[in-house]
Motif scaffolding. Structure first.
Motif, PDB file in Angstrom:
ATOM      1  N   PRO A  92       0.807  -1.234   0.000  1.00 37.73           N
ATOM      2  CA  PRO A  92       0.000   0.000   0.000  1.00 37.73           C
ATOM      3  C   PRO A  92       0.835   1.277   0.000  1.00 37.73           C
ATOM      4  N   SER A  93       2.096   1.199   0.401  1.00 34.79           N
ATOM      5  CA  SER A  93       2.928   2.404   0.435  1.00 34.79           C
ATOM      6  C   SER A  93       3.299   2.895  -0.968  1.00 34.79           C
ATOM      7  N   THR A  94       3.154   2.043  -1.981  1.00 36.06           N
ATOM      8  CA  THR A  94       3.498   2.469  -3.339  1.00 36.06           C
ATOM      9  C   THR A  94       2.562   3.558  -3.853  1.00 36.06           C
ATOM     10  N   ILE A  95       1.344   3.630  -3.296  1.00 38.41           N
ATOM     11  CA  ILE A  95       0.412   4.674  -3.718  1.00 38.41           C
ATOM     12  C   ILE A  95       0.960   6.039  -3.325  1.00 38.41           C
ATOM     13  N   GLN A  96       1.448   6.152  -2.092  1.00 41.94           N
ATOM     14  CA  GLN A  96       2.023   7.428  -1.643  1.00 41.94           C
ATOM     15  C   GLN A  96       3.271   7.775  -2.450  1.00 41.94           C
ATOM     16  N   ASP A  97       4.085   6.781  -2.765  1.00 44.49           N
ATOM     17  CA  ASP A  97       5.276   7.026  -3.590  1.00 44.49           C
ATOM     18  C   ASP A  97       4.884   7.521  -4.977  1.00 44.49           C
ATOM     19  N   TYR A  98       3.862   6.911  -5.532  1.00 45.85           N
ATOM     20  CA  TYR A  98       3.385   7.324  -6.847  1.00 45.85           C
ATOM     21  C   TYR A  98       2.859   8.750  -6.805  1.00 45.85           C
ATOM     22  N   LEU A  99       2.105   9.086  -5.762  1.00 44.59           N
ATOM     23  CA  LEU A  99       1.561  10.431  -5.650  1.00 44.59           C
ATOM     24  C   LEU A  99       2.668  11.470  -5.500  1.00 44.59           C
ATOM     25  N   ARG A 100       3.743  11.139  -4.812  1.00 45.59           N
ATOM     26  CA  ARG A 100       4.860  12.067  -4.652  1.00 45.59           C
ATOM     27  C   ARG A 100       5.567  12.333  -5.984  1.00 45.59           C
ATOM     28  N   GLN A 101       5.539  11.372  -6.899  1.00 47.02           N
ATOM     29  CA  GLN A 101       6.211  11.519  -8.187  1.00 47.02           C
ATOM     30  C   GLN A 101       5.397  12.319  -9.204  1.00 47.02           C
ATOM     31  N   LEU A 102       4.137  12.552  -8.918  1.00 51.06           N
ATOM     32  CA  LEU A 102       3.305  13.310  -9.852  1.00 51.06           C
ATOM     33  C   LEU A 102       3.799  14.753  -9.950  1.00 51.06           C
ATOM     34  N   PRO A 103       3.580  15.393 -11.093  1.00 52.36           N
ATOM     35  CA  PRO A 103       3.991  16.796 -11.237  1.00 52.36           C
ATOM     36  C   PRO A 103       3.308  17.680 -10.191  1.00 52.36           C
ATOM     37  N   THR A 104       3.954  18.770  -9.849  1.00 50.15           N
ATOM     38  CA  THR A 104       3.405  19.664  -8.817  1.00 50.15           C
ATOM     39  C   THR A 104       2.110  20.321  -9.258  1.00 50.15           C
ATOM     40  N   ASN A 105       1.917  20.484 -10.557  1.00 42.51           N
ATOM     41  CA  ASN A 105       0.691  21.120 -11.045  1.00 42.51           C
ATOM     42  C   ASN A 105      -0.423  20.109 -11.319  1.00 42.51           C
ATOM     43  N   PHE A 106      -0.274  18.865 -10.877  1.00 41.96           N
ATOM     44  CA  PHE A 106      -1.309  17.846 -11.062  1.00 41.96           C
ATOM     45  C   PHE A 106      -2.545  18.252 -10.253  1.00 41.96           C
ATOM     46  N   PRO A 107      -3.744  18.204 -10.865  1.00 46.02           N
ATOM     47  CA  PRO A 107      -4.953  18.657 -10.155  1.00 46.02           C
ATOM     48  C   PRO A 107      -5.243  17.810  -8.916  1.00 46.02           C
ATOM     49  N   TYR A 108      -5.549  18.480  -7.822  1.00 50.17           N
ATOM     50  CA  TYR A 108      -5.943  17.871  -6.550  1.00 50.17           C
ATOM     51  C   TYR A 108      -4.861  16.991  -5.935  1.00 50.17           C
ATOM     52  N   LYS A 109      -3.609  17.209  -6.311  1.00 54.27           N
ATOM     53  CA  LYS A 109      -2.521  16.391  -5.774  1.00 54.27           C
ATOM     54  C   LYS A 109      -2.418  16.559  -4.266  1.00 54.27           C
ATOM     55  N   GLU A 110      -2.449  17.789  -3.786  1.00 55.13           N
ATOM     56  CA  GLU A 110      -2.303  18.044  -2.347  1.00 55.13           C
ATOM     57  C   GLU A 110      -3.487  17.476  -1.560  1.00 55.13           C
ATOM     58  N   GLU A 111      -4.683  17.561  -2.109  1.00 53.65           N
ATOM     59  CA  GLU A 111      -5.856  17.027  -1.422  1.00 53.65           C
ATOM     60  C   GLU A 111      -5.778  15.502  -1.304  1.00 53.65           C
ATOM     61  N   ILE A 112      -5.308  14.876  -2.364  1.00 49.08           N
ATOM     62  CA  ILE A 112      -5.182  13.416  -2.347  1.00 49.08           C
ATOM     63  C   ILE A 112      -4.078  12.991  -1.384  1.00 49.08           C
ATOM     64  N   MET A 113      -2.984  13.751  -1.361  1.00 47.49           N
ATOM     65  CA  MET A 113      -1.873  13.435  -0.459  1.00 47.49           C
ATOM     66  C   MET A 113      -2.277  13.593   1.006  1.00 47.49           C
ATOM     67  N   SER A 114      -3.237  14.472   1.290  1.00 42.88           N
ATOM     68  CA  SER A 114      -3.636  14.708   2.679  1.00 42.88           C
ATOM     69  C   SER A 114      -4.603  13.658   3.214  1.00 42.88           C
ATOM     70  N   VAL A 115      -5.133  12.804   2.333  1.00 40.11           N
ATOM     71  CA  VAL A 115      -6.060  11.754   2.768  1.00 40.11           C
ATOM     72  C   VAL A 115      -5.273  10.689   3.528  1.00 40.11           C
ATOM     73  N   ASN A 116      -5.908  10.135   4.549  1.00 43.03           N
ATOM     74  CA  ASN A 116      -5.304   9.057   5.335  1.00 43.03           C
ATOM     75  C   ASN A 116      -4.889   7.922   4.391  1.00 43.03           C
ATOM     76  N   PRO A 117      -3.630   7.443   4.473  1.00 44.22           N
ATOM     77  CA  PRO A 117      -3.172   6.400   3.534  1.00 44.22           C
ATOM     78  C   PRO A 117      -4.016   5.130   3.558  1.00 44.22           C
ATOM     79  N   THR A 118      -4.496   4.727   4.729  1.00 47.78           N
ATOM     80  CA  THR A 118      -5.339   3.527   4.798  1.00 47.78           C
ATOM     81  C   THR A 118      -6.665   3.759   4.091  1.00 47.78           C
ATOM     82  N   CYS A 119      -7.232   4.931   4.292  1.00 50.96           N
ATOM     83  CA  CYS A 119      -8.492   5.274   3.627  1.00 50.96           C
ATOM     84  C   CYS A 119      -8.289   5.344   2.117  1.00 50.96           C
ATOM     85  N   LEU A 120      -7.154   5.880   1.686  1.00 50.18           N
ATOM     86  CA  LEU A 120      -6.854   5.967   0.260  1.00 50.18           C
ATOM     87  C   LEU A 120      -6.745   4.578  -0.365  1.00 50.18           C
ATOM     88  N   VAL A 121      -6.095   3.650   0.342  1.00 49.65           N
ATOM     89  CA  VAL A 121      -5.978   2.271  -0.153  1.00 49.65           C
ATOM     90  C   VAL A 121      -7.355   1.635  -0.267  1.00 49.65           C
TER      91      VAL A 121
END
Length: 168
Positions: A92-121
């Motif tokens: 499940p940690s690969t999702i957070q790694d993938y999100l960190r690699q997205l471009p900074t201008n990716f839409p809603y990147k910060e909102e998705i990163m702020s979601v609880n990792p377990t909830c995101l999985v």
């Protein structure tokens, strides 16, 4: 969908400067698509159009053998998506790694990163499960079409004729 992808790939091959993205624009050490990868993607897209056309022709003309390549593609696609679901479940940690690699201008990147990792999985697994259920339904539709055409063309079907006349 395959036709649209093919048109995009062909336009990217004819005018590569229009679709060229530098690694700075991509936000990291991503590889951009070079001409060889574009040609491979174009060949795969053409093959998918051919397989879909064969399935459509086979269903229309009632030739069951023409449906088999599309059915095999669906099984392969289902297996790959199942492997994705298993990898999300196991790592499940690969999702957070993938999100960190997205471009900074990716839409809603910060909102998705702020979601609880377990909830995101859980959300991603639920989404993948819905997709797998739909793909399973489509596989059963193609299989039932194949069985129907195969049974219709089969001459081993017994036909019983009954009459109301009981007089000898």
């Amino acid at each position: 969908i395959n036709s649209v992808v093919l048109l995009i790939l062909l336009s990217a091959l004819t005018d590569p400067d229009q679709y060229h993205l530098t690694s700075a624009e991509l936000g990291g050490e991503f590889e951009f698509m070079d001409d060889a990868n574009m040609c491979i993607a174009t060949a795969i897209s053409l093959l998918m159009i051919l397989i879909c056309a064969m399935a459509t022709y086979g269903a229309y003309k009632q030739h069951a053998a023409w449906i088999i390549p599309f059915f095999c593609y669906q099984i392969f696609d289902f297996a790959l998506n199942t492997l994705v679901a298993i990898s999300v479940l196991v790592y499940p940690s690969t999702i957070q790694d993938y999100l960190r690699q997205l471009p900074t201008n990716f839409p809603y990147k910060e909102e998705i990163m702020s979601v609880n990792p377990t909830c995101l999985v859980v959300i991603i697994l639920l989404f993948i499960s819905i997709i797998l259920a739909f793909k399973g339904y489509l596989i059963s539709c193609v299989w039932n079409c194949y069985r129907y055409i195969n049974g219709r063309n089969n001459s081993d079907v017994l036909v019983y004729i009954t009459t109301n006349d009981t007089a000898v």
